[in-house]
Design a protein around this motif. Structure first.
Motif, PDB file in Angstrom:
ATOM      1  N   GLU A   1      -7.642  -3.977  -4.358  1.00  9.61           N
ATOM      2  CA  GLU A   1      -6.463  -4.599  -3.526  1.00  9.61           C
ATOM      3  C   GLU A   1      -7.016  -4.844  -2.182  1.00  9.61           C
ATOM      4  O   GLU A   1      -6.711  -4.295  -1.221  1.00  9.61           O
TER       5      GLU A   1
ATOM      6  N   PHE B   1      -7.230  -7.256  -0.429  1.00 10.81           N
ATOM      7  CA  PHE B   1      -6.975  -8.103   0.834  1.00 10.81           C
ATOM      8  C   PHE B   1      -6.092  -7.479   1.586  1.00 10.81           C
ATOM      9  O   PHE B   1      -5.291  -8.207   2.086  1.00 10.81           O
ATOM     10  N   GLY B   2      -5.975  -6.188   1.382  1.00 14.35           N
ATOM     11  CA  GLY B   2      -4.725  -5.878   2.292  1.00 14.35           C
ATOM     12  C   GLY B   2      -3.430  -5.939   1.685  1.00 14.35           C
ATOM     13  O   GLY B   2      -2.240  -5.567   2.015  1.00 14.35           O
ATOM     14  N   ASN B   3      -3.305  -6.469   0.441  1.00 15.51           N
ATOM     15  CA  ASN B   3      -2.116  -6.585  -0.166  1.00 15.51           C
ATOM     16  C   ASN B   3      -1.589  -5.403  -1.062  1.00 15.51           C
ATOM     17  O   ASN B   3      -1.472  -5.605  -2.102  1.00 15.51           O
ATOM     18  N   MET B   4      -1.885  -4.125  -0.348  1.00 17.01           N
ATOM     19  CA  MET B   4      -1.367  -3.010  -1.362  1.00 17.01           C
ATOM     20  C   MET B   4       0.247  -3.071  -1.728  1.00 17.01           C
ATOM     21  O   MET B   4       0.918  -3.585  -0.833  1.00 17.01           O
TER      22      MET B   4
END
Lengths: 211, 657
Positions: free
Chosen positions: A70, A72-75
Motif C-alpha cells: 500500500e 502510495f499512501g492509499n491505505m
C-alpha cells in the motif's frame, strides 16, 4: 497464578517509507529475531505482542504493518480504523525518509482520531541507528523541537538489528495510551456481531421461528 | 515519481467496487501479482461511503457538468505499435445523475465551518468553485458565487430564480420558497424554508415553546462539525446472515476486518402508519398489533413456509398465480397478508410468483437467529467498508494499490485479439495477462448497445426514528409498497448512531428503488409520508409525531448489473467486466459475479480460501520459527522480488489535497 485484573487490547500502526525497517521492528519486537533478507511484506496482517504491564494489567498490542504494497499512501480505512497509537519510522541513513515523516503524520491525523476527537499518540522512531546518524547529526537538538511541533509524544533512536530501544519506545507509547484511555470508556460498543470461522455454528435462539 | 510502479503484473483490476475488490483479494490470495487501480481518490467507486464533507465533495464533483479541466495526459497514440490497436476508456464517470441536495436544518452559522478533527480532504480542491446546477440545465445567474450573505438580502436577490425552480419541482408553493445558499464548504444546496416573512415568526414560536418537551435541535452547523461521524453509503444494502457475502467473509477470513450490527426491526407501512413486523416466534407472541387468532395463523403459515417443498399439495395449484393471490387463499387477515408479502417476502406485488414468494420467505426465516432476531446484518461504519476489507486482504498478500490513477486505454494485440497492456495517464505501459474492469470505465463506443437500468436513491438525515421505542438505537428496514400498481416498492433503511454512520441524536435514512423517473420524483412522495421538513414543524405542532428532515440528497445511479458480456462491443477475450451496484437488498449479485469471473480466469484454483494457518508460516533464510505463543494471525513470508528494495514509499504526491 493470580489472574490480572485488567486487560487492554490496543491496535498500533507502524508507518513510514518503504525500506525504513517497519517489518524488522515488528519482528524484532514480537518474535525477538531479525533478518536483513526480506524486502516486502506478504501475508502479514498484524502481529500480537503481550505485555505484562504491571501485576494487575495485561496489555495486548496488535502491531499493524502497512501492507508493504500500500505504498502510495492509499491505505484502506480498515488499516486506520480504531487504532490507538502509532509508530512513524524513518531511516537515519536516508534523509528523504525523515522528510516524509511530517507528511505521514499529517496523513495519519487527517484519517484517524480517537473517539473523543483528539489525535492518537504517535512515537517517532529513528531506525537503523546502528548504521550511522547522518540525519540526526544534521538535526541535532532539533529533534525534541520537531516532535513538539508535530505532535509526537516522543522519539527514540532504534535499531531492529541490534535490538536497541524498541521495548523502550513501545513502553513510552503504551504509557501515553493508558493515560489517555480513562476518558475513552464510552467507545466500547455493545451488541457488535463478529462473524468468524469459529462462530459458524448457528446460534440456538429461543425466539426464532424455526426452533 | 509515480513511475516507480512495476510494469509487469498477472492481473490488472480497474475499479475498487465490491466485485472488483473480491476478485483482487481472490487473485492475490492465490499468488497472482495484482495491480488494483481506481481513477477516483477513494476506495469503492459507487460502493463507497463518505463523511458528510466527503459526500459534499462527491456531490460537487458530480454537479460539474462540464468536463473537469482535462489534466495533462500523455499522448498514448504513439505508444501503440503497428501490430496493436487501442481500446480507449471513458474519461469521466457518468453513472450518477440528477443529484439534488436540500438543507432543512437551521443554517445560522458562522463562515468557514469545517469538520472538527481530521478532515477528509477535498480531493479536487484545485477545481474552482464554479459549478453548473444540475437540476435546471437552464443554468443559474453567475452571481451565485457570492459567498457570504445575509439570508434576507439573498432571498430578494434570488426571487426570480426561485420562481423558476418552483415551477419545475415544488408542488406546495404555498409553504416553501426555494433558494440556494452557500454553506460552509461552498457546496451549493437548496434551502427550504418558510416563506420569507415567516422566518422571524417561526423563530419566536420556537422560543415560546422552549418549555415543551424538547426535541433536540440539530443545526446544519452541528452536522458539519460532526461530519466525521457520518459514513454515508452511496448504495444501501444489508447482509443476509446466511447470505453469500457473509459466507465469503467468514470463509476467506476477511471477516476479521469487519464488525456488524444486527438490524433490529423489520417495519411495515400500512394505512399511513409505521408498524413493527413480528418475524420471530417471540415477536409474534409479544406483538400488540396482532390478535391471538392472527398470531396462530401467522405461526402456522411461517412454519409451513420453512418446509413448503415437502407439502406440494398446499401450493401446487397456485404455481401460475402471483404470490399475493396465493396469500389470499391462505386464511390470513389483510394485515398478515401485508406483513408476509411486503415485509417478510419483500417482493413487489405484481411480479412475484407463488414459488418465488415461498422461497423468499423460507430464505428469510432461515436467516433468522444466526446472529440476531432479524435476518440482516449491517456493517459498522457502513457498507463502504466491505470493498476495503477485501482490498486490505489483497494488499496483505502483495497486491499493489493506486488510487487517483487513470487508465487511458487497453492495448490489444491485433493477431491474437488479446489485451496485452494498459496505458495509464502517465503514458506508462503496464503489462498483464488478465484485465478486469468495472463497467463505468468502458467507453461509450464499447457500451453503445448496452441498455442500463437506473437506481433511485435518497439519503436523509433525520432527528428521530420513524418508529419510536424505548431504545433510540434501532436499525430498521421498511418496505413501502408502491402507491399505484406497477410502480416499484421503496426500500427504506434507517440507521442509528451506534452503527457508526451518523452523529448522535440523528438517524441516517436510505431510500432505494429501481428508477422510473428521477430519484426525487420516484422517492419524494415516500419521504413526505414518513417525514416532515424541519422548518414546517415549528409551526404545525400536531405534526411533531413525524421525524423531522434535517438534510436530504437525491440522486440516480446507473445499475449495470445483469448485462451480458456480448452486449459490449469488441472486448478482448481476456478483459472481464464487473458491474456496479445492483438495486437488490443483498450483495449476492456482486459475490456471484466475482466468483464466476474468478473461475473463468482460474478454473482450477480455489476461490478465496482461508489464509494459511499460522503454523504454516515460512520464514526465509535462517530465521527460526516464531514462538507460537506470541503470534496470532501472523503469516510472514518473504518475496524475493528485486525491484522492491529501492522504491520510495513516499506519501507526498499522493496525499496532497
Amino acid at each position: 497464578m493470580q489472574a490480572p485484573h485488567k486487560e487492554h487490547l490496543y491496535k498500533l500502526l507502524v508507518i513510514g517509507d518503504l525500506g525504513v525497517g517497519k517489518t524488522s521492528i515488528i519482528k524484532r519486537y514480537v518474535h525477538q529475531n531479525f533478518s536483513s533478507h526480506y524486502r516486502a511484506t506478504i501475508g502479514v496482517d498484524f502481529a500480537l505482542k503481550v505485555l505484562h504491564w504491571d501485576p494487575e494489567t495485561v496489555v495486548r498490542l496488535q502491531l499493524w504493518d502497512i501492507a508493504g504494497q500500500e505504498r502510495f499512501g492509499n491505505m484502506t480505512r480498515v488499516y486506520y480504523r480504531e487504532a490507538m497509537g502509532a509508530f512513524i519510522v524513518f531511516d537515519v541513513t536516508r534523509p528523504a525518509t525523515f522528510e516524509a515523516v511530517a507528511k505521514w503524520k499529517n496523513d495519519l491525523d487527517s484519517k484517524l482520531t480517537l473517539p473523543n476527537g483528539k489525535p492518537v499518540s504517535v512515537v517517532l522512531l529513528a531506525n537503523k541507528c546502528d548504521q550511522g546518524k547522518d540525519v540526526l547529526m544534521n538535526n541535532g537538538l532539533k529533534m525534541d523541537q520537531f516532535c513538539k511541533e508535530h505532535g509526537f509524544v516522543g522519539w527514540f533512536e532504534t535499531s531492529a538489528k541490534e535490538n536497541i530501544n524498541i521495548d523502550e519506545a513501545s513502553r513510552c507509547l503504551v504509557k501515553h495510551i493508558l493515560a489517555n484511555e480513562c476518558d475513552l470508556m464510552e467507545s466500547i460498543e455493545p451488541d457488535v456481531v463478529k462473524p468468524h470461522l469459529t462462530s459458524t455454528k448457528v446460534a440456538s435462539c429461543s425466539g426464532c421461528a424455526k426452533s | 515519481m509515480a513511475d516507480s510502479l512495476p510494469t509487469e503484473f498477472d492481473v490488472v483490476i480497474i475499479g475498487t467496487g465490491l466485485p472488483e475488490s473480491i476478485l483482487a483479494a481472490a487473485c492475490s490470495r492465490i499468488g497472482q501479482r495484482v495491480l488494483h487501480i481506481d481513477s477516483r481518490s477513494y476506495y469503492g467507486g459507487n460502493w463507497a461511503s463518505f463523511s458528510f464533507s466527503g459526500l459534499l465533495t462527491w456531490l460537487k464533483e458530480h454537479q460539474q457538468n462540464n468536463d473537469i479541466g482535462e489534466e495533462s495526459t500523455v499522448e498514448w497514440q504513439d505508444l501503440i505499435h503497428e501490430t496493436e490497436e487501442a481500446i480507449s476508456l471513458r474519461k469521466k464517470d457518468e453513472t450518477i445523475q440528477h443529484t439534488e441536495a436540500f438543507c432543512y436544518a437551521s443554517q445560522d452559522m458562522e463562515d468557514n465551518v469545517e469538520e472538527v478533527g481530521a478532515l477528509q480532504k477535498n480531493p479536487s480542491s484545485g477545481v474552482s468553485s464554479t459549478f453548473t446546477e444540475v437540476l435546471d440545465s437552464a443554468g443559474l445567474p453567475e452571481d451565485s458565487q457570492s459567498s457570504n450573505f445575509n439570508s434576507d438580502e439573498m432571498s430578494a436577490k434570488h426571487t426570480q430564480k426561485s420562481d423558476r425552480e418552483i415551477s419545475l419541482e415544488v408542488t406546495d408553493v404555498e409553504e416553501s420558497v426555494e433558494k440556494e445558499k452557500y454553506c460552509g464548504d461552498k457546496t451549493c444546496m437548496h434551502t427550504v424554508s418558510d416563506k420569507d416573512g415567516n422566518k422571524d415568526e417561526s423563530k419566536s414560536t420556537v422560543e415560546d415553546n422552549a418549555n415543551q418537551p424538547i426535541r433536540n435541535r440539530i443545526t446544519y452547523l452541528q452536522i458539519v462539525k460532526e461530519g466525521r461521524r457520518f459514513n454515508i453509503d452511496l448504495v444501501s444494502k444489508l447482509l443476509y446472515s446466511q447470505g453469500l457475502l457473509i459466507d465469503l467473509l467468514i470463509k476467506s477470513d476477511v471477516s476479521r476486518y469487519v464488525e456488524f450490527k444486527n438490524v433490529t426491526r423489520i417495519l411495515a407501512f400500512r394505512e399511513g402508519k409505521v408498524e413493527q413486523v413480528p418475524c420471530s416466534r417471540a415477536d409474534v407472541f409479544n406483538s400488540k398489533e396482532l390478535t391471538m387468532v392472527e398470531k396462530r395463523m401467522l405461526m402456522k403459515f411461517l412454519t409451513f413456509c420453512l418446509e413448503y417443498e415437502q407439502h406440494p399439495d398446499e401450493y401446487q395449484a397456485f404455481r401460475q398465480c402471483s404470490f399475493s393471490e396465493y396469500l389470499k387463499t391462505k386464511k390470513l387477515t389483510p394485515n398478515l397478508q401485508h406483513f408476509v408479502l411486503h415485509s417478510i417476502a419483500m417482493t413487489s406485488e405484481s411480479s412475484c410468483t407463488t414459488i418465488d414468494g415461498l422461497n423468499a420467505i423460507k430464505n428469510f426465516l432461515q436467516c433468522l437467529g444466526r446472529f440476531g432476531n432479524t435476518p440482516f446484518l449491517f456493517p459498522l461504519y457502513g457498507q463502504g467498508e466491505i470493498p476495503q476489507c477485501f482490498c486490505r486482504m489483497c494488499a496483505v498478500f502483495g497486491g499493489i494499490y493506486c488510487l487517483r490513477h487513470k487508465v487511458q486505454c487497453f492495448v490489444v494485440d491485433k493477431e491474437s485479439g488479446r489485451c496485452k497492456a494498459i496505458i495509464d495517464h502517465f503514458g506508462q505501459r503496464i503489462n498483464a495477462k488478465y484485465f478486469i474492469v468495472e463497467d463505468s470505465y468502458l467507453s461509450e463506443e464499447t457500451c453503445s448497445n448496452v441498455q442500463y437500468k437506473q437506481i433511485s436513491r435518497a439519503v436523509l438525515i433525520t432527528d428521530q426514528s420513524i418508529l419510536k421505542t424505548d431504545s433510540d438505537q434501532q436499525t430498521s428496514i421498511l418496505i413501502v409498497p408502491p402507491a399505484e400498481p406497477g410502480a416499484c416498492a421503496v426500500r427504506v433503511t434507517e440507521l442509528c448512531s451506534s452503527t457508526m454512520t451518523c452523529m448522535k441524536d440523528t438517524y441516517l435514512v436510505h431510500l432505494t428503488c429501481s428508477s422510473s423517473k428521477t430519484a426525487r420524483e420516484d422517492l419524494e412522495s415516500v419521504v413526505k409520508k414518513l417525514f416532515t421538513p424541519y422548518t414546517e414543524t415549528e409551526i404545525n405542532k400536531e405534526e411533531l409525531t413525524k421525524p423531522r428532515l434535517l438534510w436530504a440528497l437525491y440522486f440516480n445511479m446507473r445499475d449495470s448489473s445483469g448485462i451480458s458480456r456480448s452486449s459490449y462491443n469488441g472486448l478482448p477475450s481476456n478483459v472481464y467486466v464487473c458491474s456496479g451496484p445492483d438495486c437488490g437488498l443483498g450483495n449476492e449479485h456482486a459475490v456471484k459475479q466475482a466468483e464466476t469471473l474468478f473461475q473463468e480466469i482460474f478454473p482450477t484454483e480455489e476461490f478465496c480460501p482461508p489464509p494459511p494457518n499460522p503454523e504454516d508460516i515460512i520464514f526465509d533464510g535462517d530465521d527460526k520459527q516464531p514462538e507460537s505463543s506470541g503470534t496470532n494471525n501472523v503469516i510472514v513470508a518473504t518475496l524475493e522480488s528485486s525491484e522492491e528494495g529501492k522504491n520510495q514509499e513516499s506519501p507526498e504526491k499522493h496525499l496532497q489535497n
